[in-house]
Design a protein around this motif. Sequence first.
Motif, PDB file in Angstrom:
ATOM      1  N   VAL A  99      44.167 139.646   2.930  1.00 41.43           N
ATOM      2  CA  VAL A  99      43.374 140.610   2.172  1.00 41.43           C
ATOM      3  C   VAL A  99      43.089 141.768   3.114  1.00 41.43           C
ATOM      4  N   GLU A 100      43.472 142.966   2.654  1.00 46.92           N
ATOM      5  CA  GLU A 100      43.203 144.195   3.412  1.00 46.92           C
ATOM      6  C   GLU A 100      42.156 145.004   2.644  1.00 46.92           C
ATOM      7  N   GLN A 101      41.287 145.672   3.389  1.00 42.89           N
ATOM      8  CA  GLN A 101      40.274 146.528   2.771  1.00 42.89           C
ATOM      9  C   GLN A 101      40.587 147.972   3.156  1.00 42.89           C
ATOM     10  N   TYR A 102      40.912 148.781   2.146  1.00 37.79           N
ATOM     11  CA  TYR A 102      41.307 150.170   2.374  1.00 37.79           C
ATOM     12  C   TYR A 102      40.149 151.158   2.239  1.00 37.79           C
ATOM     13  N   ALA A 116      47.434 145.676  10.071  1.00 35.52           N
ATOM     14  CA  ALA A 116      46.713 144.696  10.896  1.00 35.52           C
ATOM     15  C   ALA A 116      45.244 145.073  11.054  1.00 35.52           C
ATOM     16  N   ARG A 117      44.967 146.350  11.153  1.00 30.20           N
ATOM     17  CA  ARG A 117      43.589 146.812  11.354  1.00 30.20           C
ATOM     18  C   ARG A 117      42.700 146.632  10.131  1.00 30.20           C
ATOM     19  N   LEU A 118      43.320 146.538   8.956  1.00 33.01           N
ATOM     20  CA  LEU A 118      42.535 146.478   7.725  1.00 33.01           C
ATOM     21  C   LEU A 118      42.384 145.064   7.169  1.00 33.01           C
ATOM     22  N   ILE A 119      42.948 144.064   7.850  1.00 34.15           N
ATOM     23  CA  ILE A 119      42.841 142.684   7.376  1.00 34.15           C
ATOM     24  C   ILE A 119      41.393 142.211   7.507  1.00 34.15           C
ATOM     25  N   LEU A 148      46.572 145.094  -6.116  1.00 31.45           N
ATOM     26  CA  LEU A 148      45.649 146.168  -5.736  1.00 31.45           C
ATOM     27  C   LEU A 148      44.460 146.108  -6.677  1.00 31.45           C
ATOM     28  N   TYR A 149      43.271 146.129  -6.101  1.00 26.41           N
ATOM     29  CA  TYR A 149      42.098 146.086  -6.965  1.00 26.41           C
ATOM     30  C   TYR A 149      40.943 146.852  -6.368  1.00 26.41           C
ATOM     31  N   SER A 150      40.079 147.284  -7.286  1.00 22.50           N
ATOM     32  CA  SER A 150      38.859 147.976  -6.914  1.00 22.50           C
ATOM     33  C   SER A 150      37.712 147.033  -7.212  1.00 22.50           C
TER      34      SER A 150
END
Length: 112
Positions: A93-96, A76-79, A30-32
Amino acid sequence: MSDETNSKVISFFENIERYYGCTTEITEGLYSKSEDFDINFTTWNLCEFELIRSAYRNKGARLMMEGAKMYYEISARLIIDFKQPGRHIYEFVEQYSDTVFRITKIKFHSKY
């Protein structure tokens, strides 16, 4: 997610059954994102289990992998990125949010 990335993710999950019974190693970070990505500011987790089943959860759009006492999901939606950097090794890689990302590295200790 680009159409090409989407096709690769679908292909991965359509063929994941070949890894059933394999030791599965998942490294999650997890990273910012700041101006310069620095691996030292990433929070890492590692788990290992024998993959017994996988599925796609329609409600919530989640890719799921399950072991005897382990359960892991990828949104799946955030990949935003997917690659295969080696044999039996995959990276999602997912973007939250604008600045929060999760990288998931999956390594199957294949019997083949």
